[in-house]
Enzyme design. Structure first.
Site: not given
Ligand code: LLP
Length: 435
Positions: A291-292, A294, A331, A335, A362-363, A391
């Site tokens: 499940e990619p 990002r 982000r 983070y 304003c932060e 994101y």
């Molecule tokens: N599958 C599940 C169950 C997840 O919870 C996530 C991400 C993904 C797949 C996809 O993950 P990715 O391949 O995008 O890393 N907002 C944060 C990232 C939160 C990810 C949440 N879950 C950021 O901006 O870094």
């Protein structure tokens, strides 16, 4: 400077994305503007898919739409033959509206509501990734009422893996709000409950160990723990998983400090490990799902801003403000995420200045990039921040009542508006007067 995908410099000396001049895009569509290099998204999707095809392994590559959900994006995922992971009624509604094939939609979430689950069941999606006992009860009660066909489910488990990433995006470890614990008996109890019920077809297990991960070790360890457990369950209950979903989390390059491995390497190492584990335990090879999010859309996105005010703090730093900030990219504030950027109107000019890019909220914490080498900025330059495709828009907000930016897809020199810029009227759409 590191350019991604079709991004480069054109004859005018401007930044070019998907064959379109970034300065022209900013002029035509306004700023801030999210621009996506569609060819790069296609390339990333094919990269993951081919890695499975080459090794003849049955697989599904599901785009985690939380990274960037919009009708056009979901349609692009369909064009590329991806499946789709949704995590809320809103993401599901987007997918259904986009006409995404329902059987290829997977529904996630640690607190899906009855309404969301009913929507998923009524629309006949491919599978529900069951997260907890409360959800099992909800699903049973909905099924009793509606008597739908058997529901395909995966059980989400936490294998007890700590991936090396930012603390807030760790999810596979024991102390997590997600999933059934694999080690303490919860996962087994959940499996028995769903196997005992006539309403479920348990396809297999799911885990997601974190996000922005650069190593394969975590995925391999997770696979190991899960397959060991599956071997145990085969002996105990005769249960065999048809699907092993190892989630997303594949890291990308935001700055030169990041050194991701290619998608094909994650996939080939995962396949090798799962094959050898299944042989070792005499289990049939399951389908592997990933499940990619990002890694499909992250580096394909660039945000264009117009520069505005600047402030010198003598001997300390120079702040340069842009017309967006934590409202379109939270982000860095959330983070401490780092980004690279250039001036789109002169990307190759010598970077003889160092400025810190401030947002307009304003932060004090609304800083997009600290200490960025840039050519001496002039009035109304166009700043292009790279790698904002994941994101960014999906976590955008209306803090300070800033309208959310538009989103444009560019491919072969053609730019298509896929999400309109919010207007002030949009901001007030839900407001009601006092009397
Ligand atoms: N599958 C599940 C169950 C997840 O919870 C996530 C991400 C993904 C797949 C996809 O993950 P990715 O391949 O995008 O890393 N907002 C944060 C990232 C939160 C990810 C949440 N879950 C950021 O901006 O870094």
């Amino acid at each position: 400077m590191h350019f991604y995908g079709t991004t480069g410099v054109n004859k005018k000396g401007h930044l070019e994305i998907g064959g379109a001049d970034a300065v022209d895009l900013a002029e035509t569509f306004g700023t801030p503007l999210y621009v996506y290099d569609v060819a790069l998204i296609r390339e990333r999707a094919q990269g993951f898919k081919q890695a499975f095809e080459e090794q003849n392994v049955k697989a599904q590559v599901a785009y985690a739409s939380k990274a960037f959900s919009a009708v056009a994006m979901v349609q692009l995922a369909e064009e590329e033959g991806l499946s789709l992971d949704v995590v809320s009624g809103g993401e599901l509604f987007t997918a259904l509206t986009a006409g995404f094939p329902r059987e290829k939609i997977h529904f996630h979430g640690n607190n899906k509501s009855r309404e969301e689950l009913e929507m998923a069941i009524d629309s006949g999606i491919g599978c529900i990734v069951v997260d907890n006992f409360y959800e099992i009860e909800l699903l049973k009660s909905i099924s009793m009422e509606k008597q739908p066909n058997e529901m395909n489910v995966l059980l989400r488990v936490t294998p007890g893996i700590e991936a090396h990433t930012h603390d807030y995006i760790l999810t596979g470890q024991e102390d997590s709000k997600f999933g059934f614990d694999l080690q303490n008996g919860q996962a087994e109890k959940a499996l028995m409950e769903v196997l005992d019920s006539p309403y479920f077809n348990v396809q297999g297990l799911h885990c997601h160990i974190g996000s922005q991960i650069f190593e394969t070790t975590g995925f391999l360890l997770a696979a190991q723990k899960i397959v060991e457990k599956l071997a145990e369950w085969k002996n105990k209950f005769g249960f065999e998983a048809q699907v092993l979903n190892l989630g997303g989390g594949f890291g990308i390059r935001y700055t030169k400090e990041d050194e991701p491995i290619p998608p094909s390497q994650y996939v080939s190492e995962i396949i090798k490990e799962v094959k050898s584990l299944n042989e070792q335990y005499s289990l049939a090879m399951p389908e592997i799902w990933i499940e990619p999010g990002r890694s499909l859309v992250g580096d394909a996105g660039i945000t264009l801003y117009k520069t505005g005010s600047s402030k010198d703090v003598p001997g300390i730093r120079r702040y340069l403000a842009v017309d967006g900030g934590m409202s379109d990219n939270i982000r860095p504030a959330l983070y401490q995420a780092k980004y690279e950027a250039v001036l789109a109107n002169k990307p190759l000019a010598k970077a003889d200045d160092t400025v810190s890019i401030a947002g307009k909220c304003c932060e004090s914490g609304d800083m997009l990039i600290w200490d960025l080498p840039l050519p001496n900025p002039e009035d109304e330059d166009i700043l292009a921040v790279f790698c904002t495709g994941a994101y960014g828009y999906s976590m955008a907000n209306n803090y300070n009542r800033l309208p959310r930016p538009a989103v444009v897809f560019v491919e072969n020199g053609t730019a298509a508006l896929v999400v309109k810029r919010e207007t002030y009227d949009d901001l007030l759409r839900l407001d009601l007067p006092l009397k």
